[in-house]
Design a protein around this motif. Structure first.
Motif, PDB file in Angstrom:
ATOM      1  N   SER A   1       8.157  -8.323  10.487  1.00 35.93           N
ATOM      2  CA  SER A   1       8.243  -8.050   9.054  1.00 35.93           C
ATOM      3  C   SER A   1       7.496  -9.070   8.202  1.00 35.93           C
ATOM      4  O   SER A   1       7.761  -9.202   7.007  1.00 35.93           O
ATOM      5  N   LEU A   2       6.572  -9.806   8.821  1.00 36.47           N
ATOM      6  CA  LEU A   2       5.841 -10.827   8.079  1.00 36.47           C
ATOM      7  C   LEU A   2       4.853 -10.228   7.090  1.00 36.47           C
ATOM      8  O   LEU A   2       4.549 -10.816   6.060  1.00 36.47           O
ATOM      9  N   ASN A   3       4.332  -9.043   7.402  1.00 35.25           N
ATOM     10  CA  ASN A   3       3.318  -8.405   6.571  1.00 35.25           C
ATOM     11  C   ASN A   3       3.760  -6.981   6.229  1.00 35.25           C
ATOM     12  O   ASN A   3       4.126  -6.221   7.132  1.00 35.25           O
ATOM     13  N   PRO A   4       3.738  -6.594   4.945  1.00 37.50           N
ATOM     14  CA  PRO A   4       4.141  -5.234   4.575  1.00 37.50           C
ATOM     15  C   PRO A   4       3.324  -4.148   5.260  1.00 37.50           C
ATOM     16  O   PRO A   4       3.822  -3.040   5.479  1.00 37.50           O
ATOM     17  N   LEU A   5       2.075  -4.452   5.646  1.00 39.61           N
ATOM     18  CA  LEU A   5       1.234  -3.454   6.299  1.00 39.61           C
ATOM     19  C   LEU A   5       1.825  -3.030   7.639  1.00 39.61           C
ATOM     20  O   LEU A   5       1.673  -1.873   8.054  1.00 39.61           O
ATOM     21  N   LEU A   6       2.513  -3.953   8.307  1.00 42.15           N
ATOM     22  CA  LEU A   6       3.151  -3.613   9.577  1.00 42.15           C
ATOM     23  C   LEU A   6       4.305  -2.644   9.356  1.00 42.15           C
ATOM     24  O   LEU A   6       4.528  -1.722  10.145  1.00 42.15           O
TER      25      LEU A   6
END
Length: 393
Positions: A291-296
């Motif tokens: 969940s570090l990057n919203p794109l994931l």
């Protein structure tokens, strides 16, 4: 395509749209606003989700027991109509809790009947060379139904929850009318007596391998189908806009699922395509833990939405191609297995939540189970014999 094939494609598309897309996923899409408007607790909302899964299991078992004759058309009509009423009866608040449980079970039963009986009607009525294209168009209805259920999300602050349910009920009514009209044109092509040859098919490890992989996908997609919105809201703390955006991505992915499977199968064949789809499915579930990057998160929403109907379509078609007239019986077994594992998975993940197992751990468990199912499918389809049975259409 001929006029008959177009009608068969529309019929199957409408059935899948209603049976799975609307009767199953509309509840998930409207759950947050319905909980708030009707004053439901999180526990009761989970019970309703399990009630729908139980109904789907009952519907699959019921459909398996029905003869592969003209009687299927009657049950398809009954399932569509009762499914429509289940949406209507969930639109109003202040009823006893058992009221909503009953109608969510009915909704699931309707979905299970439509999922098995409608493709069985198509299998009898279409020519062998037209099956792939008709089934591809028809199973696209799952994604279209999911997409319809997500269209309300940006406007739920402008319309009431009751209105949203009633609009879905109106969609279901239109589908019921369309199904009834189309079924009248197919009745004369259906068996008048039960065809006994479907009971004589010899099953092999290939079918059981398909069954295990398909059932593992039923377990693996439970966290996204039941808890994804709650995860986005409470675990990641996303605003309503971004929660809705993720769910719309899920709906868009679902609308493209059958097409993706169709394109892959045309290029690589059924078994190779299934292994590609399952591998992507594992990754789509796993990246939900990152969940570090919203794109994931966006990618997880889109690809899990896409891969569920893709796997359903290609598994169904592969069984049809391999076993022909025994399709209804074997697709019933596959759907029954899917529904059973789905119900067990729903109860299992709810129990894990009770014991404070984190969402990340649940996603890891889901992806691991699907990995096991995919590995055994890869093992059983590695031989030259299996490669010869692949359909590159």
């Amino acid at each position: 395509m001929s006029s008959k094939n177009i009608k068969l494609s529309i019929f199957l598309c409408l059935s899948m749209c209603l049976g799975i897309g609307i009767l199953r996923f509309s509840y998930t899409a409207l759950l947050p606003s319905t909980r708030e408007a009707f004053g439901w607790s999180a526990g009761f909302a989970s019970i309703l989700g399990s009630a729908n899964l139980l109904g789907y299991l009952i519907g699959a078992f019921w459909a398996m027991r029905l003869p592969q004759t003209k009687i299927m058309t009657r049950y398809i009509q009954i399932a569509a109509i009762t499914g429509m009423f289940s949406l209507l009866c969930c639109a109003f608040s202040d009823f006893a809790k058992v009221w909503y449980i009953f109608w969510r079970v009915v909704s699931g039963v309707s979905g299970g009947l439509l999922m098995i009986l409608s493709p069985s009607v198509v299998a009898q009525c279409c020519d062998l060379q037209d099956r792939f294209k008709i089934n591809f168009i028809g199973f696209s209805g799952i994604g279209i139904g999911v997409l319809l259920a997500t269209l309300f999300l940006p406007y739920l602050d402008q319309i009431s929850t009751q209105t949203a349910w009633l609009i879905l009920c109106s969609f279901a009514l239109i589908i019921c009318i369309g199904l009834s009209s189309l079924l009248q044109q197919f009745k004369h092509q259906l068996f008048t007596q039960a065809n006994q040859s479907s009971t004589e098919v010899r099953l092999n490890t290939l079918f059981y391998s398909l069954l295990i992989a398909y059932a593992s996908s039923a377990f693996a997609y439970i966290p996204h189908s039941l808890f994804w919105i709650d995860y986005l809201s409470h675990e990641l703390g996303l605003s309503l806009f971004w929660i809705n955006f993720n769910w719309i991505l899920y709906g868009l992915g679902s609308a493209l699922g059958a097409f993706t499977a169709y394109a892959l199968a045309r290029k690589f064949g059924n078994f190779t395509s299934l292994k590609i789809l399952y591998s992507l499915y594992i990754m789509a579930i796993f990246i939900a833990t990152l969940s570090l990057n919203p794109l994931l998160t966006f990618a997880s929403s889109f690809f899990t939405g896409m891969l569920n109907p893709a796997v359903v379509f290609l598994t169904s078609y592969t069984i049809l191609q391999l076993y022909g007239v025994a399709y209804k019986k074997l697709w019933s077994i596959a759907t029954l297995s899917f529904a059973s594992v789905q119900l067990i998975g729903g109860l299992s993940f709810s129990t894990l939540q009770h014991f404070s197992v984190t969402y990340h751990q649940q996603f890891l468990l889901a992806s691991f189970i699907l990995l096991l199912g995919t590995l055994q499918l890869a093992w059983h389809t590695r031989s030259k014999h299996c490669k010869r049975t692949q359909q590159t259409l």
